[in-house]
Enzyme design. Structure first.
Site, mmCIF file in Angstrom:
data_model
loop_
_atom_site.group_PDB
_atom_site.id
_atom_site.type_symbol
_atom_site.label_atom_id
_atom_site.label_comp_id
_atom_site.label_asym_id
_atom_site.label_seq_id
_atom_site.Cartn_x
_atom_site.Cartn_y
_atom_site.Cartn_z
ATOM 1 N N THR A 163 9.834 6.446 3.488
ATOM 2 C CA THR A 163 10.848 5.709 4.233
ATOM 3 C C THR A 163 10.801 4.210 3.956
ATOM 4 O O THR A 163 9.763 3.664 3.597
ATOM 5 C CB THR A 163 10.689 5.916 5.764
ATOM 6 N N TYR A 179 -1.738 -9.109 16.625
ATOM 7 C CA TYR A 179 -1.840 -8.122 15.537
ATOM 8 C C TYR A 179 -3.034 -7.198 15.775
ATOM 9 O O TYR A 179 -2.917 -5.974 15.669
ATOM 10 C CB TYR A 179 -1.967 -8.845 14.191
ATOM 11 N N SER A 223 -4.403 1.507 10.598
ATOM 12 C CA SER A 223 -4.758 0.431 11.516
ATOM 13 C C SER A 223 -5.214 -0.740 10.653
ATOM 14 O O SER A 223 -4.524 -1.125 9.683
ATOM 15 C CB SER A 223 -5.845 0.922 12.479
ATOM 16 N N ASN A 248 2.246 4.012 7.759
ATOM 17 C CA ASN A 248 1.783 2.841 7.006
ATOM 18 C C ASN A 248 2.570 1.572 7.341
ATOM 19 O O ASN A 248 2.012 0.477 7.310
ATOM 20 C CB ASN A 248 1.897 3.155 5.505
ATOM 21 N N LYS A 270 -3.268 -3.064 16.378
ATOM 22 C CA LYS A 270 -4.084 -2.173 15.543
ATOM 23 C C LYS A 270 -5.176 -1.479 16.362
ATOM 24 O O LYS A 270 -5.587 -0.365 16.041
ATOM 25 C CB LYS A 270 -4.659 -2.947 14.354
ATOM 26 N N THR A 285 -1.835 -6.942 -1.391
ATOM 27 C CA THR A 285 -0.454 -6.460 -1.282
ATOM 28 C C THR A 285 0.407 -7.663 -0.908
ATOM 29 O O THR A 285 -0.043 -8.795 -0.992
ATOM 30 C CB THR A 285 -0.355 -5.403 -0.156
ATOM 31 N N LEU A 340 0.825 -1.213 0.000
ATOM 32 C CA LEU A 340 0.000 0.000 0.000
ATOM 33 C C LEU A 340 0.863 1.268 0.000
ATOM 34 O O LEU A 340 0.550 2.245 -0.699
ATOM 35 C CB LEU A 340 -0.904 -0.038 1.246
HETATM 36 P P1 NAD Z 1 3.126 -5.144 2.765
HETATM 37 O O1 NAD Z 1 3.703 -6.280 3.504
HETATM 38 O O2 NAD Z 1 2.976 -5.228 1.285
HETATM 39 O O3 NAD Z 1 3.903 -3.786 3.114
HETATM 40 C C1 NAD Z 1 4.214 -3.467 4.438
HETATM 41 C C2 NAD Z 1 5.210 -2.313 4.502
HETATM 42 O O4 NAD Z 1 5.600 -2.123 5.872
HETATM 43 C C3 NAD Z 1 6.468 -2.621 3.700
HETATM 44 O O5 NAD Z 1 6.925 -1.471 3.053
HETATM 45 C C4 NAD Z 1 7.443 -3.076 4.771
HETATM 46 O O6 NAD Z 1 8.778 -2.837 4.423
HETATM 47 C C5 NAD Z 1 7.023 -2.235 5.962
HETATM 48 N N1 NAD Z 1 7.451 -2.905 7.179
HETATM 49 C C6 NAD Z 1 7.115 -4.142 7.594
HETATM 50 N N2 NAD Z 1 7.814 -4.459 8.703
HETATM 51 C C7 NAD Z 1 8.601 -3.391 8.981
HETATM 52 C C8 NAD Z 1 9.584 -3.111 9.976
HETATM 53 N N3 NAD Z 1 9.924 -4.026 10.896
HETATM 54 N N4 NAD Z 1 10.195 -1.911 9.958
HETATM 55 C C9 NAD Z 1 9.900 -1.006 9.006
HETATM 56 N N5 NAD Z 1 9.009 -1.230 8.016
HETATM 57 C C10 NAD Z 1 8.374 -2.404 8.012
HETATM 58 O O7 NAD Z 1 1.677 -4.930 3.435
HETATM 59 P P2 NAD Z 1 0.600 -3.756 3.220
HETATM 60 O O8 NAD Z 1 -0.696 -4.404 3.053
HETATM 61 O O9 NAD Z 1 1.070 -2.791 2.213
HETATM 62 O O10 NAD Z 1 0.634 -3.096 4.669
HETATM 63 C C11 NAD Z 1 0.582 -1.690 4.869
HETATM 64 C C12 NAD Z 1 -0.187 -1.405 6.142
HETATM 65 O O11 NAD Z 1 -1.559 -1.770 5.938
HETATM 66 C C13 NAD Z 1 0.282 -2.208 7.357
HETATM 67 O O12 NAD Z 1 0.298 -1.376 8.491
HETATM 68 C C14 NAD Z 1 -0.764 -3.290 7.497
HETATM 69 O O13 NAD Z 1 -0.880 -3.743 8.816
HETATM 70 C C15 NAD Z 1 -1.991 -2.538 7.042
HETATM 71 N N6 NAD Z 1 -3.119 -3.380 6.591
HETATM 72 C C16 NAD Z 1 -3.029 -4.147 5.476
HETATM 73 C C17 NAD Z 1 -4.116 -4.907 5.076
HETATM 74 C C18 NAD Z 1 -4.081 -5.772 3.855
HETATM 75 O O14 NAD Z 1 -4.993 -6.587 3.684
HETATM 76 N N7 NAD Z 1 -3.116 -5.610 2.970
HETATM 77 C C19 NAD Z 1 -5.290 -4.895 5.831
HETATM 78 C C20 NAD Z 1 -5.356 -4.096 6.957
HETATM 79 C C21 NAD Z 1 -4.266 -3.335 7.332
#
Ligand code: NAD
Length: 283
Positions: free
Chosen positions: A34, A150, A135, A84, A154, A185, A16
């Site tokens: 970042t 988790y 979140s 994020n 959140k 993602t 995302l």
């Molecule tokens: P993703 O795994 O594709 O990306 C996650 C990002 O967070 C990456 O850029 C990764 O490098 C970074 N990250 C992970 N661990 C880290 C750490 N230890 N230190 C620094 N950076 C770190 O997943 P996403 O879906 O893009 O997630 C983005 C946000 O959305 C997250 O907070 C996730 O919890 C939230 N989210 C995602 C979903 C979904 O279904 N994709 C649903 C609800 C919430």
């Protein structure tokens, strides 16, 4: 371009965050982003005048402070912060160790708090700004067995975002908690989703959930991250941005069910549960 908002997005090398950054850049916004690894980020996004890639350890306040400073030095202001970066962790509460649990809080909760603490001085100075904290629908309903820690991280994000909104409103700063459903993602891939180091055989249902998420739900999530990014940009540009931004029909469904469940419990127990004041008549 100078009048366009300056965004600061964490966790931007994939998922995302990356989608949002690319979209913002294509719309001419000024974007600092970042990643733990500068090379990953620069390769994923490419070089552009309105882009500042930053290698940041979100758990290190000094690293975060430096990144915010570099952003202000390059762009002169800071309008929108998106916390994020985060990762999912599966495992029953009994299975996950103290260290595993705290590590998830470190990134999902304390990393975002570091950014908020270092971004607010500039926003208060400007008397403007908007903080988006990502979140999850799992931060509104804990009805996801195997995702307890988790969800707890959140829920924490949702809780402090509500407080933040109330604390900074008088400075002209807004806060929004974003609660997405399933978006396609890398979130459920092995590089992102953490699994318990010490699984307990008795928790077959958690293993089944784990397998379902890793094999059936992964790559089939209904949510399009590009559309999520559009909604967040629209919220940042709106004069009436919401405090709670649920993303996706699945998130709306789960939130509606949670609200109905809470109301049902409240109504059913109201007489007894509100009989607790010193001056209440005994029921
Ligand atoms: P993703 O795994 O594709 O990306 C996650 C990002 O967070 C990456 O850029 C990764 O490098 C970074 N990250 C992970 N661990 C880290 C750490 N230890 N230190 C620094 N950076 C770190 O997943 P996403 O879906 O893009 O997630 C983005 C946000 O959305 C997250 O907070 C996730 O919890 C939230 N989210 C995602 C979903 C979904 O279904 N994709 C649903 C609800 C919430």
């Amino acid at each position: 371009m100078e009048n366009k908002k300056v965004w600061f997005v964490t966790g931007a090398s994939k998922g995302l965050g990356l989608t949002l950054v690319k979209k913002l850049l294509s719309k001419g916004y000024q974007v600092a982003a970042t990643s733990r690894n500068l090379n990953d980020l620069s390769t994923a996004v490419g070089e552009m005048d309105n882009f500042l890639p930053l290698a940041v350890n979100l758990m290190d306040e000094n690293s975060v402070e430096e990144a915010i400073g570099q952003t202000i030095t390059k762009f002169g202001k800071l309008d929108v912060v998106v916390n994020n970066a985060g990762y999912g962790m599966i495992g029953a509460l009994e299975e996950l160790t103290d260290a595993e649990s705290r590590a998830n809080f470190d990134v999902n909760v304390f990393g975002s708090l570091n950014v908020i603490r270092k971004a607010l001085p500039q926003m208060r100075k400007q008397q403007s700004g908007h903080v988006f904290n990502i979140s999850s629908i799992g931060g509104f309903s804990g009805n996801f067995p195997g995702f307890g820690i988790y969800c707890a991280t959140k829920f924490a994000v949702a809780g402090f975002t509500e407080s933040l909104a109330a604390e900074v409103q008088s400075f002209g700063i807004k806060a929004t908690v974003v609660e997405p459903g399933y978006f396609r993602t890398d979130f459920l891939t092995s590089g992102s989703l953490a699994v318990p180091q010490h699984p307990i055989d008795a928790y077959q249902s958690v293993r089944d959930t784990q397998a379902a998420h890793q094999h059936d739900i992964n790559n089939q999530q209904p949510g399009d991250p590009a559309k999520a990014a559009d909604v967040m940009i629209a919220a940042a540009e709106s004069d009436s941005a919401p405090l709670h931004l649920f993303l996706g029909p699945d998130a709306y469904q789960v939130a509606d069910a949670k609200i109905a469940d809470v109301q049902k419990d409240m109504v059913a127990w109201k007489t007894l549960a509100t009989s607790t004041n010193f001056d209440a008549v005994e029921v």
